[in-house]
Design a protein around this motif. Structure first.
Motif, mmCIF file in Angstrom:
data_model
loop_
_atom_site.group_PDB
_atom_site.id
_atom_site.type_symbol
_atom_site.label_atom_id
_atom_site.label_comp_id
_atom_site.label_asym_id
_atom_site.label_seq_id
_atom_site.Cartn_x
_atom_site.Cartn_y
_atom_site.Cartn_z
ATOM 1 N N ILE A 73 -35.523 -42.383 -12.081
ATOM 2 C CA ILE A 73 -35.125 -41.090 -12.665
ATOM 3 C C ILE A 73 -33.697 -41.173 -13.182
ATOM 4 O O ILE A 73 -33.399 -40.721 -14.294
ATOM 5 C CB ILE A 73 -35.268 -39.959 -11.624
ATOM 6 N N LEU A 74 -32.813 -41.767 -12.380
ATOM 7 C CA LEU A 74 -31.422 -41.926 -12.813
ATOM 8 C C LEU A 74 -31.329 -42.801 -14.061
ATOM 9 O O LEU A 74 -30.522 -42.527 -14.954
ATOM 10 C CB LEU A 74 -30.575 -42.517 -11.689
ATOM 11 N N ALA A 75 -32.144 -43.846 -14.110
ATOM 12 C CA ALA A 75 -32.131 -44.735 -15.276
ATOM 13 C C ALA A 75 -32.559 -43.993 -16.536
ATOM 14 O O ALA A 75 -31.963 -44.160 -17.603
ATOM 15 C CB ALA A 75 -33.037 -45.937 -15.031
ATOM 16 N N VAL A 76 -33.584 -43.156 -16.425
ATOM 17 C CA VAL A 76 -34.044 -42.371 -17.583
ATOM 18 C C VAL A 76 -32.961 -41.382 -18.009
ATOM 19 O O VAL A 76 -32.655 -41.250 -19.202
ATOM 20 C CB VAL A 76 -35.369 -41.645 -17.258
ATOM 21 N N ILE B 80 -18.515 -38.505 -19.858
ATOM 22 C CA ILE B 80 -18.249 -38.263 -18.433
ATOM 23 C C ILE B 80 -19.571 -38.251 -17.661
ATOM 24 O O ILE B 80 -19.686 -38.867 -16.600
ATOM 25 C CB ILE B 80 -17.470 -36.943 -18.232
ATOM 26 N N GLY B 81 -20.574 -37.557 -18.213
ATOM 27 C CA GLY B 81 -21.891 -37.546 -17.578
ATOM 28 C C GLY B 81 -22.483 -38.935 -17.461
ATOM 29 O O GLY B 81 -23.076 -39.300 -16.439
ATOM 30 N N GLU B 82 -22.292 -39.717 -18.513
ATOM 31 C CA GLU B 82 -22.791 -41.099 -18.511
ATOM 32 C C GLU B 82 -22.125 -41.904 -17.393
ATOM 33 O O GLU B 82 -22.799 -42.632 -16.644
ATOM 34 C CB GLU B 82 -22.510 -41.741 -19.872
ATOM 35 N N GLY B 83 -20.824 -41.749 -17.258
ATOM 36 C CA GLY B 83 -20.106 -42.462 -16.201
ATOM 37 C C GLY B 83 -20.567 -42.049 -14.815
ATOM 38 O O GLY B 83 -20.763 -42.898 -13.929
ATOM 39 N N LEU B 84 -20.761 -40.746 -14.626
ATOM 40 C CA LEU B 84 -21.222 -40.269 -13.323
ATOM 41 C C LEU B 84 -22.634 -40.752 -13.015
ATOM 42 O O LEU B 84 -22.939 -41.134 -11.872
ATOM 43 C CB LEU B 84 -21.146 -38.736 -13.267
ATOM 44 N N LEU B 85 -23.499 -40.748 -14.023
ATOM 45 C CA LEU B 85 -24.864 -41.247 -13.815
ATOM 46 C C LEU B 85 -24.869 -42.748 -13.524
ATOM 47 O O LEU B 85 -25.652 -43.221 -12.696
ATOM 48 C CB LEU B 85 -25.743 -40.931 -15.023
ATOM 49 N N PHE C 34 -22.481 -44.359 -12.042
ATOM 50 C CA PHE C 34 -22.016 -44.462 -10.657
ATOM 51 C C PHE C 34 -23.160 -44.153 -9.695
ATOM 52 O O PHE C 34 -23.378 -44.888 -8.722
ATOM 53 C CB PHE C 34 -20.834 -43.506 -10.418
ATOM 54 N N ALA C 35 -23.882 -43.070 -9.959
ATOM 55 C CA ALA C 35 -25.003 -42.690 -9.085
ATOM 56 C C ALA C 35 -26.082 -43.770 -9.085
ATOM 57 O O ALA C 35 -26.641 -44.103 -8.030
ATOM 58 C CB ALA C 35 -25.594 -41.358 -9.544
ATOM 59 N N PHE C 36 -26.354 -44.330 -10.263
ATOM 60 C CA PHE C 36 -27.371 -45.374 -10.366
ATOM 61 C C PHE C 36 -26.949 -46.601 -9.560
ATOM 62 O O PHE C 36 -27.749 -47.171 -8.805
ATOM 63 C CB PHE C 36 -27.594 -45.735 -11.840
ATOM 64 N N GLU C 37 -25.704 -47.021 -9.714
ATOM 65 C CA GLU C 37 -25.195 -48.174 -8.971
ATOM 66 C C GLU C 37 -25.213 -47.899 -7.471
ATOM 67 O O GLU C 37 -25.564 -48.762 -6.670
ATOM 68 C CB GLU C 37 -23.775 -48.543 -9.424
ATOM 69 N N HIS C 38 -24.831 -46.683 -7.100
ATOM 70 C CA HIS C 38 -24.836 -46.305 -5.686
ATOM 71 C C HIS C 38 -26.264 -46.331 -5.142
ATOM 72 O O HIS C 38 -26.511 -46.809 -4.033
ATOM 73 C CB HIS C 38 -24.212 -44.917 -5.507
ATOM 74 N N CYS C 39 -27.198 -45.845 -5.911
ATOM 75 C CA CYS C 39 -28.612 -45.840 -5.524
ATOM 76 C C CYS C 39 -29.113 -47.272 -5.350
ATOM 77 O O CYS C 39 -29.817 -47.577 -4.382
ATOM 78 C CB CYS C 39 -29.435 -45.101 -6.572
#
Length: 156
Positions: free
Chosen positions: A4-7, A108-113, A115-120
């Motif tokens: 989902i994060l990747a999409v 900014i949204g791209e960067g946060l996503l 980060f979330a993707f990498e964290h996931c």
């Protein structure tokens, strides 16, 4: 979750790129209008010089008066057109600024996503590692139990 994060990351990245492109297009349109404005202003200034020369020479002939009249009307037209072109250029500049701000929000949204993707992904790797360790421990305990059972069988 990672899928989902990747999409979402892919969608936000595309929107970011489109917003940056839109900002560049609007800025180019503004620059084109400013060039057009300068051309009109130069024509108006040239006509003003012509009017000054004809006035200084005190041209009294019908042809001279007609030329002065034509120069004055053309100069007024160029000034009016320049004002409209200036408004358009300013409008395109404002649109460019809005598109740049929109692109920044997507960035900014791209960067946060990301980060979330990498964290996931890191959490998934950690979970897999813990499962592997647990599996190895379980296998090791089972091997020990089998060895003890084997010793007990042979001992009896």
């Amino acid at each position: 979750m990672a899928a989902i994060l990747a999409v979402l990351l892919a969608v936000v990245t595309i929107l970011s790129h489109r917003s940056h492109t839109d900002a560049v297009v609007k800025k180019t349109e503004a620059n084109d209008q400013w060039s057009f404005y300068q051309a009109k202003s130069l024509k108006s200034s040239s006509l003003l010089v012509g009017l000054d020369i004809l006035t200084a020479l005190e041209v009294k002939s019908d042809a001279g008066r007609a030329t002065i009249s034509r120069y004055e009307s053309e100069r007024k037209r160029y000034e009016e057109e320049s004002k409209e072109i200036q408004k358009e250029a300013q409008h395109h500049e404002e649109e460019s600024k809005l598109a740049e701000a929109k692109a920044l929000r997507f960035d900014i949204g791209e960067g946060l996503l990301e980060f979330a993707f990498e964290h996931c992904e890191a959490c998934a790797r950690l979970l897999v590692e813990r499962l592997e360790v647990s599996t190895r421990r379980h296998a090791s305990v089972r091997d020990e139990q089998d060895a003890v059972a084997h010793v007990v069988e042979h001992h009896e």
